[in-house]
Enzyme design. Structure first.
Site, PDB file in Angstrom:
ATOM      1  N   TYR A 135      13.353 103.174  52.002  1.00 28.42           N
ATOM      2  CA  TYR A 135      13.701 101.749  51.995  1.00 28.42           C
ATOM      3  C   TYR A 135      15.182 101.485  51.769  1.00 28.42           C
ATOM      4  CZ  TYR A 135       8.911 100.036  52.198  1.00 28.42           C
ATOM      5  OH  TYR A 135       7.652  99.711  52.608  1.00 28.42           O
ATOM      6  N   LYS A 187       3.968 113.963  48.380  1.00 30.64           N
ATOM      7  CA  LYS A 187       3.707 114.899  49.475  1.00 30.64           C
ATOM      8  C   LYS A 187       4.603 116.104  49.247  1.00 30.64           C
ATOM      9  CE  LYS A 187       1.735 115.938  53.437  1.00 30.64           C
ATOM     10  NZ  LYS A 187       0.270 116.170  53.588  1.00 30.64           N
ATOM     11  N   ASP A 220      -2.221 112.090  51.367  1.00 31.10           N
ATOM     12  CA  ASP A 220      -3.338 112.055  52.327  1.00 31.10           C
ATOM     13  C   ASP A 220      -4.679 112.176  51.593  1.00 31.10           C
ATOM     14  OD1 ASP A 220      -2.506 114.626  51.655  1.00 31.10           O
ATOM     15  OD2 ASP A 220      -2.749 115.464  53.667  1.00 31.10           O
ATOM     16  N   ASP A 244       3.675 101.539  49.445  1.00 30.76           N
ATOM     17  CA  ASP A 244       3.450 100.468  50.419  1.00 30.76           C
ATOM     18  C   ASP A 244       2.146 100.728  51.169  1.00 30.76           C
ATOM     19  OD1 ASP A 244       3.997  98.253  52.127  1.00 30.76           O
ATOM     20  OD2 ASP A 244       4.677  99.668  53.658  1.00 30.76           O
ATOM     21  N   ASP A 248      -2.081  98.846  50.785  1.00 31.57           N
ATOM     22  CA  ASP A 248      -2.842  98.113  51.804  1.00 31.57           C
ATOM     23  C   ASP A 248      -4.270  98.656  51.842  1.00 31.57           C
ATOM     24  OD1 ASP A 248      -0.629  96.533  52.518  1.00 31.57           O
ATOM     25  OD2 ASP A 248      -1.065  96.689  54.658  1.00 31.57           O
TER      26      ASP A 248
HETATM   27  C1  IPM Z   1       5.037  94.814  51.033  1.00 40.47           C
HETATM   28  C2  IPM Z   1       5.559  94.574  52.415  1.00 40.47           C
HETATM   29  C3  IPM Z   1       7.058  94.862  52.426  1.00 40.47           C
HETATM   30  C4  IPM Z   1       7.256  96.312  52.048  1.00 40.47           C
HETATM   31  C5  IPM Z   1       7.757  94.539  53.764  1.00 40.47           C
HETATM   32  C6  IPM Z   1       7.473  93.137  54.235  1.00 40.47           C
HETATM   33  C7  IPM Z   1       9.240  94.795  53.688  1.00 40.47           C
HETATM   34  O1  IPM Z   1       4.873  95.330  53.347  1.00 40.47           O
HETATM   35  O2  IPM Z   1       5.477  94.139  50.090  1.00 40.47           O
HETATM   36  O3  IPM Z   1       4.172  95.680  50.859  1.00 40.47           O
HETATM   37  O4  IPM Z   1       7.223  97.203  52.909  1.00 40.47           O
HETATM   38  O5  IPM Z   1       7.458  96.569  50.872  1.00 40.47           O
HETATM   39 MN    MN Z   2       3.219  96.439  52.508  1.00 42.21          MN
END
Ligand code: IPM
Ligand code: MN
Length: 350
Positions: A135, A187, A220, A244, A248
């Site tokens: 990042y 990893k 993984d 990140d 999700d």
């Molecule tokens: C999150 C989002 C951000 C990230 C993006 C929008 C830059 O996906 O907060 O998880 O990758 O951190």
């Molecule tokens: Mn994200």
């Protein structure tokens, strides 16, 4: 008197922030918390109108705040990356919000795609490093748009950055008093330099925490276990990029993006609270997005400010609202509007 900066930003951001502020107001009144909010018109629309993303004058004002409350960033007419880097990452990096707290918690009454798992099995905290890794924006291209193109995107890990996030995770794990287990996710079998640093730092810092069970998972395998055995996890510490991705996945096992909140924390500075979902442009203005994640982010903000009772009251109200079944399936087709969902949680706080 707390000073809270409000940045609804793009897409459905303003709609969910409105509900978060509604619940915050009720909790503040009930618990005698004094605060003032300042709204900032930041985001894709302003960028398209004026070319400005996040002016230095606004950054200077944000630096004086007690907290930042953010909706969502991303605009269909703006090239991906501009707003993300110019708003979200700029705030995270410049305010050194090195901890990204992401609770993965299945509330009662919420559907999870994982068969035979319930709220007692899915309740952990991902502590994502928030200022390093891929990042940092270091890299470049050579011979772009030719068959010989070369692209570099550098992942940066520092001893200081690695140590402080690992230490934060150990401390948090101790406080959570759930399973006293910390998983470090990396990893290191491939990224031997960068994640070698993580491995060594984890072992060293870990010596100071003999009371915490210290586990390790490659990223993984971690994805596999989040789905297969989520009950193994209590606190998870990981790098920015992997954090990140796995959150999700975490959001899905806790019932979806509609319930996944996060805090970008600088323990000594200005922190920012937001839902982890994006701006969902196609639903903008329809009043159909679930605001629970943003309301939960307000609870995290209060907790961070030391208003633990008010924070817990919001958490309880969210839990009650969800287990009541009155919020439907939390999808955009639930038939329960964003406003109604906010109203219900607010009434339960009251
Ligand atoms: C999150 C989002 C951000 C990230 C993006 C929008 C830059 O996906 O907060 O998880 O990758 O951190
Ligand atoms: Mn994200």
């Amino acid at each position: 008197m707390y000073k809270i900066a409000v940045l609804p930003c793009d897409g459905i951001g303003p709609e969910v922030i409105r509900e978060g502020l509604k619940v915050l107001a009720v909790a503040a009144e009930k618990y005698g918390i004094k605060y003032e909010t300042t709204d900032y018109d930041i985001g894709g629309d302003r960028y398209l109108r004026t070319g400005e993303i996040l002016p230095e004058s606004v950054m200077a004002e944000l630096a004086e705040m007690d907290a930042i409350y953010l909706g969502s960033v991303g605009h269909p007419d703006v090239t991906p990356g501009i707003l993300e880097k110019g708003i979200l990452l700029k705030i995270r990096f410049e305010f050194d919000q090195y901890v990204n707290l992401r609770p993965i918690k299945l509330y009662p009454g919420v559907w999870t795609p994982i068969k035979d798992k319930g709220p007692e099995d899915i309740d952990f905290m991902v502590v994502r490093e928030n200022t390093e890794d891929m990042y940092v924006g270091i890299g470049g291209t050579m011979k772009q748009d030719t068959p010989d193109e070369v692209a570099l995107q550098t992942a940066v890990y520092t001893r200081k950055g690695t140590e402080r996030i690992i230490r934060y995770a150990f401390e948090l794990c101790r406080k959570r008093a759930r399973k006293h287990t910390l998983h470090m996710v990396d990893k290191a079998n491939v990224l031997t330099y960068g994640h070698g640093l993580w491995t060594r730092t984890y072992a060293e810092v870990g010596k100071e925490y003999p009371d915490i069970k210290q586990e390790h998972a490659f990223v993984d395998a971690c994805c596999m276990w989040f789905v297969k055995n989520p009950e193994w996890f209590d606190t998870v510490v990981t790098t920015n990029m992997f954090g990140d991705i796995i959150t999700d996945l975490g959001a899905m096992i806790q019932g979806g993006m509609g319930v996944a909140a996060s805090g970008n924390v600088n323990p000594e500075g200005v922190s920012m609270f937001e839902p982890i979902h994006g701006s969902a442009p196609k639903y903008t203005g329809q009043n159909v997005i679930c605001p629970i994640a943003t309301i939960a982010a307000a609870s995290m903000m209060l907790d961070h400010l030391g208003e633990t009772e008010a924070a817990a009251a919001i958490e309880r109200a969210i839990s009650e609202a969800l287990s009541s079944g009155k919020l439907g399936d939390l999808s955009t087709k639930s038939g329960i509007s964003t406003t109604e969902q906010g109203d219900l949680v607010a009434s339960l706080v009251r």
